[in-house]
Design a protein around this motif. Structure first.
Motif, short mmCIF file in Angstrom:
data_model
loop_
_atom_site.label_atom_id
_atom_site.label_comp_id
_atom_site.label_asym_id
_atom_site.label_seq_id
_atom_site.Cartn_x
_atom_site.Cartn_y
_atom_site.Cartn_z
N ARG A 165 0.83 -1.20 0.00
CA ARG A 165 0.00 0.00 0.00
C ARG A 165 0.87 1.25 0.00
N MET A 221 -1.27 -10.56 -8.93
CA MET A 221 -1.77 -9.51 -8.02
C MET A 221 -1.38 -9.81 -6.57
N THR A 355 1.17 11.06 -2.89
CA THR A 355 -0.24 10.65 -2.92
C THR A 355 -0.77 10.65 -4.34
N VAL A 356 -0.45 11.71 -5.07
CA VAL A 356 -0.95 11.85 -6.44
C VAL A 356 -0.34 10.76 -7.33
N GLN A 359 -1.87 7.30 -6.74
CA GLN A 359 -3.19 7.20 -7.34
C GLN A 359 -3.07 7.01 -8.84
N ASP A 363 -4.36 3.87 -11.06
CA ASP A 363 -5.32 4.06 -12.15
C ASP A 363 -4.78 3.47 -13.45
N HIS A 366 -4.95 -0.13 -13.67
CA HIS A 366 -6.31 -0.62 -13.89
C HIS A 366 -6.79 -0.34 -15.30
N GLY A 367 -5.91 0.17 -16.14
CA GLY A 367 -6.26 0.31 -17.54
C GLY A 367 -6.73 1.69 -17.96
N ALA A 368 -6.58 2.71 -17.11
CA ALA A 368 -7.02 4.05 -17.51
C ALA A 368 -6.11 4.60 -18.60
N ARG A 376 -3.64 14.81 -15.47
CA ARG A 376 -4.40 15.21 -14.31
C ARG A 376 -3.51 15.21 -13.06
#
Lengths: 398, 305
Positions: A165, A221, A355-356, A359, A363, A366-368, A376
């Motif tokens: 994490r 995973m 933090t950014v 994230q 993302d 996960h395939g963004a 962003r």
């Protein structure tokens, strides 16, 4: 004095060291308070707000700059003797320095690399690099993953510790970004992430990760943290702390491999817990003697034998059975002393940057859409810096 | 007569004084731990306060609100919370009612089953979340995957529930329903047991069948417990945090983020006290509105009665 409560063996060594220091001199008595690791930063932050900081304090590497900015720390440059400083490995000095002043010194540093199963790599005819100078190129690594996957029942051959994490993602996946010619922030001015985090180079590096994790499903995973030990994967991308467990599982079949070279040389992570003193400390000289005592070979070796981390001084490296020349973990020491390790950005904006980035990495995994996510993230970092007026050096009234 | 009246007034006065005194600790507690922090949050939401920043705090008017309300993550979180409430509240209520009806019968071992279904409520949410992560394990070895494969004769291929943008939120919903249904069940069970038998006997004399008894006796008698449980579940649905933090961290790509999760992220990881205050104020207003709407709807029903 506050420290983090790590593993029991680690705690015991620290307690013992404090006791030894207290008995060897009688001018001051150091009182050690251990705080749980998980919430260490928020507790220190809260104590800082309440004006309740102790005299000597341990820091989780990159959070230190924020405390300096807030004016809580005392520079160590003139307090620690030159002979001690000369012995400290460069990565630790780099990590402890902010705006040309040294604020913290650690007893150990972290190592990051790939752990591999020799037999499985040899089965696909992969070359096994032993030095960061001849690390796998990224194309080579990509090909090896593919070859390994072809022979694997579920095609999942790489462990990226996706079960970890928070800070792990920045620690582990910022180095490849830099190796690919990108970064999480522009390190000349620390005023903007534009052109670093959203550059074509960054997109290229992240495309590899997205393909391994999301498109090709080559990454386990690792929900149970058992992927490498249980033999499900051939390669594990992780830090020094897994060595005892991995070595016990695979013995001679275990090899340590530098991270792949994404075009600009192999890069690896660094930075661990380190010690500094606050402006509230009434006896800076004595506190400095204590930090010097922590950096003596016997102290460092006792500590790193307990937690497996990389000793922070040249002499302790040679005194350590696991890290001296020809020993199994020598690669970690070479990475840190020969300039392959990159510190996390030395700016008070770090808590927001990490933090950014975490994230954004999740993302992407996960395939963004990569460019969109990075744009962003860049905006968010820029906005934070702007909100803080570029984190100017504030003159503190002490 | 006149004297009596005065006496009466005195009595009520001292009674109300006693009442006030008695409620003082609770009122004090509410003021100290609810009203004061909330007023503070309203105040802070108009500033740019950041945790530990040495720069002076400035008044920035509605800028924090403007940022929050145009932030796609926050809007996504609001939408997820709405969806969560919309699906979980009816589903969980119906399920709880079914369980309560089932456990209201008299058979051997009934206490065992009641305890069994109530047990998840006692477990801490963090523990439940960790256990469910293991149950949702991707790959054919995962418990839920294995089960789905078994009942579908291998038609359903293994899913990575918590990392799938379409399945992450439903996965959290399922876990929440499992954890929360026992609480509603107990309240409904108590409601069921307080329905007088004479009503059922009367219905039997009117030759009502089981279904008619349920619709015309049980449901109307259960109205108040049902309204209460629905209200509580709605509020809990808007407060979802633990499962999200532990199971998905709001991912993938914000598919399972919630308002609470975003607020905690904003203050503790990004140190933006002002902005997260604005988020809590918006959140409070939202929950208040929903509660008022639900309450007034419930009141109207009672008037018809």
């Amino acid at each position: 004095m506050w420290g983090h409560a790590g593993r029991q063996s680690e705690r015991e060594v620290l307690q013992h060291l404090v006791k030894t220091f207290n008995t060897n001199q009688d001018s001051v008595e150091i009182e050690l308070t251990l705080l749980p690791e998980g919430s260490y930063n928020s507790q220190v932050q809260a104590a800082a707000l309440a004006g309740d900081l102790p005299h000597i304090l341990e820091f989780d590497g990159p959070y230190m700059y924020n405390y300096v900015w807030q004016g809580h720390l005392l520079p160590l440059d003139s307090l620690i003797s030159q002979s001690v400083l000369k012995n400290v490995i460069p990565s630790v000095l780099k990590q402890g320095t902010y705006r040309e002043k040294l604020y913290t010194l650690g007893m150990f540093d972290a190592g990051l690399a790939l752990y591999g199963r020799r037999s499985r790599l040899e089965a696909v005819g992969a070359r096994i690099p032993h030095s960061p100078a001849n690390a796998w190129t990224i194309e080579e690594f990509d090909k090896i993953l593919k070859d390994l996957a072809d022979q694997d029942p579920d095609g999942q051959v790489l462990d990226l510790k996706m079960n970890y994490r928070g800070e792990w993602f920045t620690f582990a996946f910022m180095p490849p970004l830099i190796s690919g010619g990108a970064d999480v922030i522009n390190r000349d001015s620390f005023q903007s992430a534009t052109g670093s985090l959203n550059s074509p180079e960054a997109v290229k590096v992240m495309t590899y990760f997205q393909s391994w994790i999301h498109d090709e499903k080559r990454v386990d995973m690792n929900v149970d943290d058992y992927a490498f030990v249980g033999g499900r994967v051939a390669l594990s991308w992780v830090g020094h702390w897994e060595y005892p467990r991995y070595h016990q599982a695979w013995g001679e079949d275990l090899v340590l491999i530098p991270l792949p070279d994404f075009e600009h040389g192999s890069k690896t992570g660094q930075g661990s817990w380190s010690w500094g003193m606050t402006r509230k400390c009434p006896y800076p000289q004595m506190a400095a003697r204590f930090i010097e005592f922590l950096l003596e070979d016997s102290s460092i070796v006792a500590m790193t034998d307990a937690n497996g981390a990389v000793p922070a001084t040249y002499s302790a490296l040679e005194a350590s059975r696991q890290y001296q020349k020809g020993s199994p973990l020598r690669l970690f020491a070479r990475q840190l002393t020969e300039g392959y390790a990159v510190p996390r950005p030395r700016t008070p904006a770090y808590p927001v940057i990490t933090t950014v980035f975490q994230q954004a990495f999740l993302d992407i995994s996960h395939g963004a859409k990569i460019q969109q996510v990075l744009n962003r993230a860049t905006q968010e970092i820029n906005l934070d810096i702007k909100d803080n007026q570029g984190y100017p050096m504030v003159n503190h009234a002490y | 007569m006149h004297i009596k009246k005065i006496l009466n007034i005195r009595q009520t006065q001292s009674e109300s004084l006693g009442g006030w005194l008695m409620s003082l600790p609770a009122v004090l507690g509410l003021a100290l731990f609810m009203a004061f922090p909330f007023l503070l949050a309203i105040g802070l939401s108009f500033t740019n306060l950041r945790m530990g920043s040495p720069l002076p705090t400035r008044f920035i008017g509605f800028e924090a609100y403007q940022r929050v309300l145009t932030d796609p993550s926050f809007l996504r979180a609001l939408m997820n919370n709405g969806l969560f409430a919309l699906i979980v509240v009816p589903l969980q209520t119906v399920l709880a009612l079914g369980l309560a009806l089932f456990l209201n019968q008299k058979f051997k071992g009934i206490m065992f089953f009641r305890t069994l279904f109530f047990m998840p409520v006692v477990f801490p949410l963090s523990l439940v979340s960790v256990v469910w992560i293991l149950m949702y394990a991707p790959g054919a070895d995962g418990m839920i995957n294995a089960f789905l494969q078994f009942i579908s004769f291998g038609q359903i291929s293994p899913q990575d529930f918590l990392h799938n943008p379409y399945l992450a939120l439903p996965a959290i919903m399922l876990c929440s329903i499992w954890q929360g249904v026992g609480f509603q069940m107990v309240i409904l069970l108590a409601g069921l047991q307080s329905i007088p038998d004479v009503l059922y006997e009367a219905a039997e004399i009117d030759r009502a069948n089981q279904w008619q008894k349920f619709v015309h006796v049980t449901l109307p008698q259960l109205r108040n417990p049902l309204i209460f449980t629905a209200l509580v579940t709605t509020i809990l649905a808007f407060r979802v945090f633990d499962q999200v933090e532990i199971m998905t961290q709001g991912g993938p790509n914000g598919a399972s983020t919630t308002v609470m999760y975003e607020t905690v992220q904003t203050i503790f990881n990004r140190q933006q006290v002002g902005q997260s205050s604005a988020m809590t104020v918006i959140f409070f207003i939202l929950v208040l509105v929903i509660t008022l709407v639900q309450r007034s709807a419930a009141k109207q029903e009672r008037e018809i009665e």
